[in-house]
Design a protein around this motif. Sequence first.
Motif, PDB file in Angstrom:
ATOM      1  N   ARG A  33      -4.501  -2.927 -13.489  1.00  0.00           N
ATOM      2  CA  ARG A  33      -5.550  -3.941 -13.477  1.00  0.00           C
ATOM      3  C   ARG A  33      -4.961  -5.328 -13.748  1.00  0.00           C
ATOM      4  O   ARG A  33      -5.298  -6.304 -13.074  1.00  0.00           O
ATOM      5  CB  ARG A  33      -6.626  -3.617 -14.518  1.00  0.00           C
ATOM      6  CG  ARG A  33      -7.555  -2.468 -14.140  1.00  0.00           C
ATOM      7  CD  ARG A  33      -8.672  -2.284 -15.169  1.00  0.00           C
ATOM      8  NE  ARG A  33      -9.452  -3.512 -15.336  1.00  0.00           N
ATOM      9  CZ  ARG A  33     -10.435  -3.887 -14.531  1.00  0.00           C
ATOM     10  NH1 ARG A  33     -10.778  -3.121 -13.511  1.00  0.00           N
ATOM     11  NH2 ARG A  33     -11.090  -5.003 -14.751  1.00  0.00           N
ATOM     12  N   GLN A  56      -7.036  12.396  -4.201  1.00  0.00           N
ATOM     13  CA  GLN A  56      -8.001  11.319  -4.459  1.00  0.00           C
ATOM     14  C   GLN A  56      -7.325  10.124  -5.127  1.00  0.00           C
ATOM     15  O   GLN A  56      -7.593   8.963  -4.777  1.00  0.00           O
ATOM     16  CB  GLN A  56      -9.137  11.827  -5.355  1.00  0.00           C
ATOM     17  CG  GLN A  56     -10.031  12.883  -4.720  1.00  0.00           C
ATOM     18  CD  GLN A  56      -9.445  14.297  -4.812  1.00  0.00           C
ATOM     19  OE1 GLN A  56      -8.369  14.519  -5.383  1.00  0.00           O
ATOM     20  NE2 GLN A  56     -10.158  15.266  -4.230  1.00  0.00           N
ATOM     21  N   SER A  92       0.834  -1.204   0.000  1.00  0.00           N
ATOM     22  CA  SER A  92       0.000   0.000   0.000  1.00  0.00           C
ATOM     23  C   SER A  92       0.872   1.258   0.000  1.00  0.00           C
ATOM     24  O   SER A  92       0.612   2.225  -0.733  1.00  0.00           O
ATOM     25  CB  SER A  92      -0.914  -0.008   1.227  1.00  0.00           C
ATOM     26  OG  SER A  92      -1.599   1.209   1.359  1.00  0.00           O
ATOM     27  N   GLU A 101      -5.216   8.223  -2.602  1.00  0.00           N
ATOM     28  CA  GLU A 101      -6.037   7.363  -1.756  1.00  0.00           C
ATOM     29  C   GLU A 101      -6.464   6.103  -2.514  1.00  0.00           C
ATOM     30  O   GLU A 101      -6.506   5.002  -1.932  1.00  0.00           O
ATOM     31  CB  GLU A 101      -7.261   8.126  -1.261  1.00  0.00           C
ATOM     32  CG  GLU A 101      -8.232   7.324  -0.404  1.00  0.00           C
ATOM     33  CD  GLU A 101      -7.599   6.735   0.846  1.00  0.00           C
ATOM     34  OE1 GLU A 101      -8.130   5.725   1.354  1.00  0.00           O
ATOM     35  OE2 GLU A 101      -6.561   7.258   1.313  1.00  0.00           O
ATOM     36  N   ILE A 102      -6.783   6.234  -3.791  1.00  0.00           N
ATOM     37  CA  ILE A 102      -7.157   5.063  -4.596  1.00  0.00           C
ATOM     38  C   ILE A 102      -6.001   4.066  -4.648  1.00  0.00           C
ATOM     39  O   ILE A 102      -6.182   2.863  -4.438  1.00  0.00           O
ATOM     40  CB  ILE A 102      -7.569   5.488  -6.017  1.00  0.00           C
ATOM     41  CG1 ILE A 102      -8.947   6.150  -5.996  1.00  0.00           C
ATOM     42  CG2 ILE A 102      -7.589   4.278  -6.967  1.00  0.00           C
ATOM     43  CD1 ILE A 102      -9.344   6.795  -7.313  1.00  0.00           C
ATOM     44  N   GLY A 150      -5.457   2.254  -1.245  1.00  0.00           N
ATOM     45  CA  GLY A 150      -6.381   1.149  -1.050  1.00  0.00           C
ATOM     46  C   GLY A 150      -6.116  -0.010  -1.990  1.00  0.00           C
ATOM     47  O   GLY A 150      -6.179  -1.181  -1.592  1.00  0.00           O
ATOM     48  N   TYR A 151      -5.817   0.321  -3.249  1.00  0.00           N
ATOM     49  CA  TYR A 151      -5.481  -0.709  -4.235  1.00  0.00           C
ATOM     50  C   TYR A 151      -4.271  -1.520  -3.764  1.00  0.00           C
ATOM     51  O   TYR A 151      -4.260  -2.750  -3.803  1.00  0.00           O
ATOM     52  CB  TYR A 151      -5.191  -0.044  -5.578  1.00  0.00           C
ATOM     53  CG  TYR A 151      -4.501  -0.926  -6.598  1.00  0.00           C
ATOM     54  CD1 TYR A 151      -5.232  -1.723  -7.468  1.00  0.00           C
ATOM     55  CD2 TYR A 151      -3.105  -0.941  -6.705  1.00  0.00           C
ATOM     56  CE1 TYR A 151      -4.593  -2.529  -8.412  1.00  0.00           C
ATOM     57  CE2 TYR A 151      -2.457  -1.729  -7.641  1.00  0.00           C
ATOM     58  CZ  TYR A 151      -3.210  -2.527  -8.482  1.00  0.00           C
ATOM     59  OH  TYR A 151      -2.567  -3.328  -9.409  1.00  0.00           O
ATOM     60  N   ASP A 172     -11.556   1.834 -10.809  1.00  0.00           N
ATOM     61  CA  ASP A 172     -12.597   2.268 -11.744  1.00  0.00           C
ATOM     62  C   ASP A 172     -12.714   3.787 -11.889  1.00  0.00           C
ATOM     63  O   ASP A 172     -12.936   4.285 -13.013  1.00  0.00           O
ATOM     64  CB  ASP A 172     -13.955   1.676 -11.353  1.00  0.00           C
ATOM     65  CG  ASP A 172     -14.039   0.181 -11.648  1.00  0.00           C
ATOM     66  OD1 ASP A 172     -13.145  -0.332 -12.362  1.00  0.00           O
ATOM     67  OD2 ASP A 172     -14.972  -0.479 -11.154  1.00  0.00           O
ATOM     68  N   LYS A 200      -5.074  -4.034  -0.966  1.00  0.00           N
ATOM     69  CA  LYS A 200      -5.774  -5.218  -1.481  1.00  0.00           C
ATOM     70  C   LYS A 200      -4.817  -6.124  -2.252  1.00  0.00           C
ATOM     71  O   LYS A 200      -4.843  -7.358  -2.093  1.00  0.00           O
ATOM     72  CB  LYS A 200      -6.930  -4.793  -2.385  1.00  0.00           C
ATOM     73  CG  LYS A 200      -8.120  -4.186  -1.674  1.00  0.00           C
ATOM     74  CD  LYS A 200      -8.909  -5.236  -0.924  1.00  0.00           C
ATOM     75  CE  LYS A 200     -10.181  -4.635  -0.328  1.00  0.00           C
ATOM     76  NZ  LYS A 200     -10.938  -5.628   0.486  1.00  0.00           N
ATOM     77  N   LEU A 205     -11.280  -0.937  -7.384  1.00  0.00           N
ATOM     78  CA  LEU A 205     -10.925   0.351  -6.793  1.00  0.00           C
ATOM     79  C   LEU A 205     -10.371   1.321  -7.834  1.00  0.00           C
ATOM     80  O   LEU A 205     -10.399   2.540  -7.635  1.00  0.00           O
ATOM     81  CB  LEU A 205      -9.896   0.151  -5.669  1.00  0.00           C
ATOM     82  CG  LEU A 205     -10.398  -0.557  -4.411  1.00  0.00           C
ATOM     83  CD1 LEU A 205      -9.247  -0.777  -3.434  1.00  0.00           C
ATOM     84  CD2 LEU A 205     -11.507   0.254  -3.735  1.00  0.00           C
ATOM     85  N   GLU A 254     -11.266  -7.226  -6.231  1.00  0.00           N
ATOM     86  CA  GLU A 254     -11.637  -6.068  -5.415  1.00  0.00           C
ATOM     87  C   GLU A 254     -10.636  -4.932  -5.628  1.00  0.00           C
ATOM     88  O   GLU A 254     -11.014  -3.749  -5.688  1.00  0.00           O
ATOM     89  CB  GLU A 254     -11.681  -6.459  -3.937  1.00  0.00           C
ATOM     90  CG  GLU A 254     -12.846  -7.377  -3.563  1.00  0.00           C
ATOM     91  CD  GLU A 254     -12.755  -7.857  -2.122  1.00  0.00           C
ATOM     92  OE1 GLU A 254     -11.877  -7.351  -1.377  1.00  0.00           O
ATOM     93  OE2 GLU A 254     -13.545  -8.742  -1.739  1.00  0.00           O
ATOM     94  N   ALA A 255      -9.358  -5.288  -5.727  1.00  0.00           N
ATOM     95  CA  ALA A 255      -8.324  -4.279  -5.996  1.00  0.00           C
ATOM     96  C   ALA A 255      -8.561  -3.625  -7.351  1.00  0.00           C
ATOM     97  O   ALA A 255      -8.479  -2.396  -7.490  1.00  0.00           O
ATOM     98  CB  ALA A 255      -6.935  -4.921  -5.948  1.00  0.00           C
TER      99      ALA A 255
END
Length: 339
Positions: free
Chosen positions: A328, A203, A188, A206-207, A210-211, A316, A214, A314, A310-311
């Motif tokens: 991805r 923003q 992370s 933060e993405i 979180g990615y 998207d 995961k 995030l 799920e990663a």
Amino acid sequence: MTTHATPAVLAVPGASPRLTARLQDGLGQVDALLREVVDHDDPFIAGASAHLVEAGGKRFRPLLTLLAAEVGEGINEQVVRAAAGVELTHLASLYHDDVMDEASVRRGVVSVNRAYDNSTAILVGDLLFGKASELVAGLGAEAVLIQAQAFVRLCSGQIRDDRPCPEGVDPVDYYLDVLADKTGVLISTAGRYGTMFSGASPQTVEILRGYGEKVGIAFQLADDLIDVSSDAEEMGKEPGTDLREGVDTLVVLRAKQIADPSVPADARLLELLGSDLSDDDDGLAEALSLLRSHRAFTLATEETEGVAREAQALLDPLPDSDAKAALRSLALSVVQRTG
């Protein structure tokens, strides 16, 4: 003077040739900085410090830092420094892990605790943590705080990993929380640093934070499965380490939940999973064989891929780009590898 090849970029199917070339160049810069930082006036300390740097490895964490930077304005000197700091923190943790695991092989070479001794491995691991902090200090107070917080979580995750699941807590939830701390937080941090130091928006930072967490959980879950499914030659270390240490990874937890004691093979698997395999090579080999063919392995594999997806989800909100496509692909590639 010995020359060293730049580490190969972990296969990222979504990366264009131009992006791959930039990542390769960035990894070359990271590798050169790592070798410079671990060098020391004392030849013994220099050799022990460089032991795992020389062994190579996937360089997954710095790769993610560089790739995350491509979501912003691209790779620069600060991004390279951050990537090296994250990798050095990871390498330092491996020195300690090998002492705790009593490992004999790491990355296809003799582990540092065997090449030297436990005391040297611990002290050199500490030295490398210090070197990582020196690198990150050049990036400012916020970067230092992030690294310190990541280090606290990394250590707490390792401590909790060594402890039994508390009474009344779901074992799978507990294990996933441990992985978020033990592995997820540093990956992370890699994603967070890459975006921070490439001028991305808060923003986007933060993405990628979180990615990365995961992906880190998925990465460790995949490692746990590889520890069951692969042999020593594929892994670069001995398989079955977790079973030998009595660590209940996801596949073991699922096996204990769904194994049917009335089925002879399941009953034998449960017996082995409840026994001490630390010095039982035959029992360990049998347990690995039974786990590989058990539906718990399939279930754990599906759950691991689910975390990777799920990663992906995030990402998207990010605009389409080569870097997004590569991120991805990277999320799935970490759970589809074999070593």
